[in-house]
Scaffold this active site. Structure first.
Site, mmCIF file in Angstrom:
data_model
loop_
_atom_site.group_PDB
_atom_site.id
_atom_site.type_symbol
_atom_site.label_atom_id
_atom_site.label_comp_id
_atom_site.label_asym_id
_atom_site.label_seq_id
_atom_site.Cartn_x
_atom_site.Cartn_y
_atom_site.Cartn_z
ATOM 1 C CG ASP A 174 -1.388 3.644 13.530
ATOM 2 O OD1 ASP A 174 -0.848 2.782 14.237
ATOM 3 O OD2 ASP A 174 -1.794 3.433 12.391
ATOM 4 C CG PHE A 183 12.649 2.707 8.521
ATOM 5 C CD1 PHE A 183 13.280 2.803 9.741
ATOM 6 C CD2 PHE A 183 11.314 2.328 8.485
ATOM 7 C CE1 PHE A 183 12.593 2.532 10.920
ATOM 8 C CE2 PHE A 183 10.618 2.061 9.656
ATOM 9 C CZ PHE A 183 11.268 2.170 10.872
ATOM 10 C CB THR A 199 16.280 -3.198 9.889
ATOM 11 O OG1 THR A 199 15.715 -2.170 9.053
ATOM 12 C CG2 THR A 199 16.421 -4.477 9.079
ATOM 13 C CB SER A 243 17.060 4.394 7.025
ATOM 14 O OG SER A 243 17.021 5.636 7.720
ATOM 15 C CE LYS A 259 17.408 9.437 9.112
ATOM 16 N NZ LYS A 259 17.721 8.809 7.832
ATOM 17 C CG ASP A 297 -2.392 -0.411 8.536
ATOM 18 O OD1 ASP A 297 -1.701 -0.850 9.470
ATOM 19 O OD2 ASP A 297 -2.274 0.736 8.077
#
Length: 687
Positions: free
Chosen positions: A315, A383, A387, A390, A402, A529
């Site tokens: 990540d 959030f 999508t 948020s 945003k 994960d």
């Protein structure tokens, strides 16, 4: 509640071998002579059988009144050859026991307040922690200053917890229900806050139980490569055994009689006793080195596979960068006042619990904006990975949102809002600087961009370069747009990146790499994960993460540092390099011992064999004793190297093979010639 004492520091994780541990290892080495233990190592089992045969011959000569000094000396040397092999393994296990001793104190005398679910008022009963069971839907109440009685997930509350008993790090950590940092470990101390924990393991299966069992070596299973090497060594031993046992009949046909003790010595010197004696210690030491790095491997296979990893999946946030993205700039599109952009960004962030959302409010205040109260009747839009936006929906139905550029554009299309001409330019401008652009909009227009800046961790680029030299491909996965991802990837020095990635993209990438025949490692901490951690060949779960992630991975990082995956690969490669180097050295040893002992065995019967006596040893008996003494002493001499590991250098596979042959191959041939000659000169003084 009884509270165990904890006084651990990070340095205590590395346990030295003190005299007491060496004494315990010496005792354990004698216990390994039991048939059930001895047969686990086929090479040393053959040596043990040879020891018993020479001992029987010695007893027979004593009874008959014949000389028995040579036979007795051979029996004792063979006995200690086996003991030294057992001692090498016992020393490695002793290190594990020393490391496990500090872990045991973390689970002693724990009790719990078990909530009675049938009582709505939350009544509880005091029970021993050992009575708690998984699947009973039992809740455990932990009050400030007490200890978590069992592994589990926080289902209610938030607390700071001292995990020094497990990680060696005295700094407290934050654990909160409903987050990816809700997992707790039995024996850790709650410093502040009251929490309710759902037990996730049965007695004997807890995280500490697994750690203790693994580091002690009690549950260590041989890895695939170790099994393959064991089979190879057993095959070589069988070949030499057949060859040596066929010599007496052949010699008898020629009218020659061979000495049985010398034949046993020949067999022992020809079979790969050095690597056979050190192989278990190398595997255990690899797991111990992982623990010293605060990594718990659920099996030796995980450590070994880490050394063969082809692709490293990382990540961006928290691994390559610090992950603490902060709002640093408001960039309004043409025709929109900056104050309008700031006001909309503030409304969209009022209820945003993320560090990024809070940083937007902080930057707005620095720019002189006063934070308003939450509008009456407004609803926060959280959030989500789907999508990727948020914001806030007000009572009149208007929005302030945003999010990622493409996600906001799709939202704007649904709202039939025009796309500002300079929006893409602003997004690219922020992304090219390595920052993350958040697009802000309200119900009437797209207003501008917030720049979220992150910082790459120091030294990451150098470590990636080292991994690349070792043949490991690094792939960065991020939800950022391609421009931002590209800028970060270039600065960090990764080989490839995937931008705008969804959670399932990790799983798909792992499967794609595995279908191409590559081994993949990844790191994760959340429940989402878990599938990818389970699919990866090496899955490193964060100790601070969810129980699902820790169960799915085959390694757990006690420090919860995502960059530890780089250390995991290095530990695995060091294990493989150490095993390869000592195997090369052991097999090269046999060449020199061949020239020392073969002439000694046949010199009296076949004078032509004397031409092979390159070392010109004193006598056949001194040659045999010198070879056996060297064969015995080389095992304890190499124990420190087996435990510490061969130094890992940045080099290709071809360079590694060449260096192995030059250092451990030629060294393995030359050292026995010099050492056996020296031992023979010393023995000549007494024979």
């Amino acid at each position: 509640m009884t509270t165990p004492a904890h006084s651990h520091s990070r340095k205590s994780r590395v346990v030295a071998i003190d005299p007491a541990l060496l004494q315990e290892a010496a005792r354990q080495a004698w216990r390994k002579f039991a048939p059930a233990e001895a047969e686990k190592n086929p090479v040393m089992f053959v040596v043990l059988v040879g020891t018993l045969v020479t001992a029987a011959i010695t007893v027979q000569r004593v009874v008959s009144g014949a000389g028995f000094g040579f036979e007795l000396a051979c029996s004792l040397i063979l006995l200690f050859t086996v003991w030294f092999a057992h001692f090498a393994e016992a020393v490695a296990e002793a290190r594990g026991r020393g490391q496990a001793a500090s872990l045991r104190s973390a689970r002693r005398d724990l009790s719990a307040r078990r909530l009675l679910e049938q009582h709505a008022e939350g009544r509880n009963e005091s029970v021993a922690a050992t009575t708690l069971r998984k699947g009973d839907r039992v809740l455990v109440l932990v009050l400030t200053g007490e200890y978590v009685p069992a592994d589990g997930e926080i289902t209610q509350g938030i607390a700071t917890i001292n995990e020094s008993a497990v990680t060696g790090e005295s700094a407290p950590v934050l654990r909160e229900a409903g987050t990816d940092h809700s997992g707790v470990i039995g024996g850790t101390k709650v410093l502040t806050g009251d929490i309710v924990v759902t037990v996730s393991t049965d007695p004997g299966e807890s995280f500490l139980d697994r750690m203790i069992g693994l580091v002690e070596g009690a549950k260590r299973q041989k890895t695939p490569n170790e099994l393959a090497l064991t089979v190879l060594l057993a095959a070589l031993t069988l070949v030499f055994l057949i060859a040596v046992t066929s010599l007496p009949p052949m010699a008898g046909f020629m009218g020659v009689q061979l000495d049985t003790v010398m034949l046993i010595a020949l067999l022992v010197c020809l079979i790969p006793t050095t690597i056979g004696g050190l192989l278990p210690a190398i595997g255990i030491a690899g797991m111990n080195r992982a623990l010293q790095a605060n990594i718990i491997a659920k099996s030796g296979k995980a450590v070994e596979v880490a050394g063969d990893i082809d692709t490293l999946l990382l990540d961006k946030t928290g691994t390559i960068t610090f992950g603490d993205r902060q709002a640093t700039e408001f960039l309004a599109v043409d025709g929109i006042p900056q104050q309008r952009l700031i006001a909309a960004a503030v409304l969209a962030s009022l209820q945003d619990p993320t560090p990024e959302g809070k940083s937007v409010l902080r930057l707005a205040q620095e720019r002189g904006h006063t934070l308003p109260a939450m509008p009456s009747g407004a609803t926060f839009i959280p959030f989500t990975a789907l999508t990727r936006i948020s914001g806030l929906q007000q009572a009149d139905g208007s929005h302030c949102i945003k999010g990622a550029g493409e996600a906001v554009k799709r939202w704007a299309e649904l709202q039939r809002l025009a796309l500002p001409p300079r929006l893409n330019t602003l997004v690219e401008q922020v992304a090219q600087q390595g920052a993350t652009p958040l697009v802000v909009a309200d119900s009437s227009a797209i207003l501008g961009v917030i720049a979220l800046s992150d910082v790459i961790k120091p030294g990451v680029a150098e470590r990636f370069a080292k991994l690349r030299a070792l043949g490991v491909k690094t792939v960065m996965v991020t939800g950022d747009n391609p421009l931002t991802a590209g800028a970060i990837a270039a600065e960090a020095g990764v080989d490839a990146f995937i931008a705008e990635a969804l959670p399932e993209d990790k799983l798909n990438l792992i499967r794609q790499e595995q279908r191409a025949g590559r081994l993949v490692a990844m790191v994760g901490d959340g429940t989402n994960d878990a599938p990818a951690l389970a699919q990866a060949d090496v899955g490193l779960a964060m100790n601070a993460g969810t129980q699902a992630a820790k169960d799915a991975g085959n390694m757990v990082d006690l420090d919860s540092d995502p960059t530890k995956l780089l250390a995991v690969v290095e530990v695995g490669k060091q294990l493989l390099i150490t095993r390869g180097a000592l195997t090369t050295f052991s097999l090269a040893n046999d060449v020199a011992k061949y020239f020392a002992i073969v002439p000694a065995v046949f010199a009296g019967s076949l004078p032509a064999i004397a031409t092979l006596d390159l070392m010109q040893l004193h006598s056949p008996r001194s040659a045999v004793l010198a070879a056996l003494i060297f064969n015995a002493l080389i095992i304890p001499a190499l124990v420190p190297l087996a435990l510490k590991g061969v130094r890992l250098r940045v080099q290709s596979a071809e360079q590694l093979l060449r260096n192995n042959m030059l250092i451990y191959g030629l060294g393995g041939v030359a050292l026995p010639f010099a050492a056996i000659k020296l031992i023979d000169l010393i023995l000549a003084l007494f024979l």
